[in-house]
Design a protein around this motif. Sequence first.
Motif, PDB file in Angstrom:
ATOM      1  N   TYR A 163       0.829  -1.209   0.000  1.00  0.00           N
ATOM      2  CA  TYR A 163       0.000   0.000   0.000  1.00  0.00           C
ATOM      3  C   TYR A 163       0.867   1.264   0.000  1.00  0.00           C
ATOM      4  CZ  TYR A 163      -4.214  -2.749   0.994  1.00  0.00           C
ATOM      5  OH  TYR A 163      -5.274  -3.620   0.919  1.00  0.00           O
ATOM      6  N   LEU A 164       1.981   1.247   0.734  1.00  0.00           N
ATOM      7  CA  LEU A 164       2.898   2.389   0.719  1.00  0.00           C
ATOM      8  C   LEU A 164       3.476   2.593  -0.676  1.00  0.00           C
ATOM      9  CD1 LEU A 164       5.092   2.301   3.974  1.00  0.00           C
ATOM     10  CD2 LEU A 164       3.074   3.686   3.493  1.00  0.00           C
ATOM     11  N   ILE A 165       3.876   1.503  -1.326  1.00  0.00           N
ATOM     12  CA  ILE A 165       4.449   1.586  -2.678  1.00  0.00           C
ATOM     13  C   ILE A 165       3.447   2.210  -3.639  1.00  0.00           C
ATOM     14  CG2 ILE A 165       5.209   0.181  -4.648  1.00  0.00           C
ATOM     15  CD1 ILE A 165       6.235  -1.833  -2.428  1.00  0.00           C
ATOM     16  N   ASN A 166       2.204   1.795  -3.547  1.00  0.00           N
ATOM     17  CA  ASN A 166       1.164   2.333  -4.421  1.00  0.00           C
ATOM     18  C   ASN A 166       0.967   3.828  -4.198  1.00  0.00           C
ATOM     19  OD1 ASN A 166      -1.106   2.136  -6.278  1.00  0.00           O
ATOM     20  ND2 ASN A 166      -2.439   2.265  -4.482  1.00  0.00           N
ATOM     21  N   ARG A 167       1.118   4.260  -2.956  1.00  0.00           N
ATOM     22  CA  ARG A 167       0.977   5.691  -2.652  1.00  0.00           C
ATOM     23  C   ARG A 167       2.210   6.471  -3.055  1.00  0.00           C
ATOM     24  NH1 ARG A 167       0.375  10.097  -2.692  1.00  0.00           N
ATOM     25  NH2 ARG A 167      -0.603  11.551  -1.209  1.00  0.00           N
ATOM     26  N   PHE A 168       3.388   5.872  -2.888  1.00  0.00           N
ATOM     27  CA  PHE A 168       4.641   6.556  -3.218  1.00  0.00           C
ATOM     28  C   PHE A 168       4.870   6.652  -4.724  1.00  0.00           C
ATOM     29  CE2 PHE A 168       7.171   5.565   0.944  1.00  0.00           C
ATOM     30  CZ  PHE A 168       6.263   6.325   1.658  1.00  0.00           C
ATOM     31  N   CYS A 169       4.365   5.680  -5.467  1.00  0.00           N
ATOM     32  CA  CYS A 169       4.583   5.668  -6.916  1.00  0.00           C
ATOM     33  C   CYS A 169       3.290   5.260  -7.627  1.00  0.00           C
ATOM     34  CB  CYS A 169       5.716   4.705  -7.273  1.00  0.00           C
ATOM     35  SG  CYS A 169       6.242   4.821  -9.005  1.00  0.00           S
ATOM     36  N   PRO A 170       2.323   6.161  -7.688  1.00  0.00           N
ATOM     37  CA  PRO A 170       1.037   5.837  -8.313  1.00  0.00           C
ATOM     38  C   PRO A 170       1.221   5.403  -9.768  1.00  0.00           C
ATOM     39  CG  PRO A 170       0.927   7.932  -7.132  1.00  0.00           C
ATOM     40  CD  PRO A 170       2.379   7.532  -7.175  1.00  0.00           C
ATOM     41  N   GLY A 171       0.507   4.351 -10.146  1.00  0.00           N
ATOM     42  CA  GLY A 171       0.588   3.856 -11.521  1.00  0.00           C
ATOM     43  C   GLY A 171       1.533   2.695 -11.706  1.00  0.00           C
ATOM     44  N   LEU A 172       2.404   2.449 -10.717  1.00  0.00           N
ATOM     45  CA  LEU A 172       3.371   1.365 -10.855  1.00  0.00           C
ATOM     46  C   LEU A 172       2.691   0.009 -10.664  1.00  0.00           C
ATOM     47  CD1 LEU A 172       6.269   0.309 -11.141  1.00  0.00           C
ATOM     48  CD2 LEU A 172       6.571   0.679  -8.681  1.00  0.00           C
ATOM     49  N   LEU A 173       1.969  -0.161  -9.572  1.00  0.00           N
ATOM     50  CA  LEU A 173       1.292  -1.422  -9.300  1.00  0.00           C
ATOM     51  C   LEU A 173      -0.093  -1.434  -9.942  1.00  0.00           C
ATOM     52  CD1 LEU A 173       2.122  -1.917  -5.505  1.00  0.00           C
ATOM     53  CD2 LEU A 173       3.334  -2.857  -7.473  1.00  0.00           C
ATOM     54  N   LYS A 174      -0.438  -2.574 -10.506  1.00  0.00           N
ATOM     55  CA  LYS A 174      -1.760  -2.733 -11.110  1.00  0.00           C
ATOM     56  C   LYS A 174      -2.686  -3.566 -10.233  1.00  0.00           C
ATOM     57  CE  LYS A 174      -0.266  -0.451 -14.626  1.00  0.00           C
ATOM     58  NZ  LYS A 174      -0.676   0.958 -14.801  1.00  0.00           N
ATOM     59  N   LEU A 175      -2.107  -4.339  -9.324  1.00  0.00           N
ATOM     60  CA  LEU A 175      -2.900  -5.147  -8.408  1.00  0.00           C
ATOM     61  C   LEU A 175      -2.129  -5.360  -7.111  1.00  0.00           C
ATOM     62  CD1 LEU A 175      -5.271  -7.098  -7.654  1.00  0.00           C
ATOM     63  CD2 LEU A 175      -3.972  -8.912  -8.814  1.00  0.00           C
ATOM     64  N   ILE A 176      -2.819  -5.179  -5.986  1.00  0.00           N
ATOM     65  CA  ILE A 176      -2.289  -5.533  -4.674  1.00  0.00           C
ATOM     66  C   ILE A 176      -3.118  -6.688  -4.140  1.00  0.00           C
ATOM     67  CG2 ILE A 176      -2.026  -4.818  -2.265  1.00  0.00           C
ATOM     68  CD1 ILE A 176      -1.538  -1.959  -3.278  1.00  0.00           C
ATOM     69  N   ILE A 177      -2.447  -7.776  -3.795  1.00  0.00           N
ATOM     70  CA  ILE A 177      -3.103  -8.893  -3.114  1.00  0.00           C
ATOM     71  C   ILE A 177      -2.667  -8.824  -1.660  1.00  0.00           C
ATOM     72  CG2 ILE A 177      -3.468 -11.377  -3.026  1.00  0.00           C
ATOM     73  CD1 ILE A 177      -2.495 -11.520  -5.943  1.00  0.00           C
TER      74      ILE A 177
END
Length: 347
Positions: A163-177
């Motif tokens: 969740y931190l990664i998704n907030r720090f770099c929006p658009g990088l992750l397409k799915l978080i499980i």
Amino acid sequence: MANEKEVFIPVQGSIYMPGNDDKRSLRIIYSIPEKGMNEETGILCLIPAYMGNLNSNVYHKMRSHFADAYNMAVLQCDYFGIQHMGIFQEELSKMMQSGEFKSSMDIIPKENWSDCNDMGAMQALDVISMIFWFLRKIDETGLPFNPEKIIAYGSSHGSYLAYLINRFCPGLLKLIIDVSAYVYPVFLETERSLCIDVTNAKKRVTQKIAYLVMREPHMRLQKEFYDLSLLYNDFRNDCRIISFHGTEDKMISIEEKEQFIKAAGENAALVAVRPCDADGRLYKDAGHGLGVDLIKLYSFIEKMMPFSQGRSLLLPEFVCIQGECDWLELSYTNLYPVLKWVKSQAE
């Protein structure tokens, strides 16, 4: 058999050491499908929690299995401070050798601010650096892949970091499980109690661990840079999220998790696991971590998560996260992540 390789890459030094420009070495192991990569190959980032690392047998099995079974390039790294997050075997061995058995041990990990379990920004940055290194490798070698299929998979602290990664770099992750991620790391403010069964002594030992970020709160980031409910407030989340959370989780209640997932937007969904759902196949219980079989769970999810094929990956060049006083600056020029902690002049 998937092709597994190990590399060490230079990454940014600790943000907690002002003026420190020294690079660190980040250890990465990645697996490529035996048949190679193609336009449908995705990138799967395994993010371990406490007790997990690159040498764990279960993660070795996951890297190899996922690469070939699901056509994924599987990446994993020993992120910042991970060596301080397992069992403190040295202290346990000393106690056993002395013959003075204690049911409880107070542990002070051998951390410093250049290498510690910071429970947040530096650990997330390392995973981002790993992904960007692989993206550069793909670009340099011309390997095909599907940029619409970049997945982060973890449990507890591992999925919290996603969740931190998704907030720090929006658009990088397409799915978080996510399996049992908390919204705020509890060990920032309380000791960690780790119960260990000592086979030879037929007894149990509790290690009470006080991490550096708990002992010296004046040195760590402010709460708004750890608390997901604050970080995701007014944040447009475009990443798909599927969260599995137990109704009997004692670390974070199902009600608090429901509130956060709802705030994360229409792309986020929560699966509440009740005691009656714990049949021993996917889940063993409805508590923290669910006693989940990560390999079986991924197989279950993979069948219900179709991915489109994309030709490009849109990534930010700069991200600024404003806190009440300080702020975090993240730059991604040429796919080289740099994190700065900018402190208020008032300090």
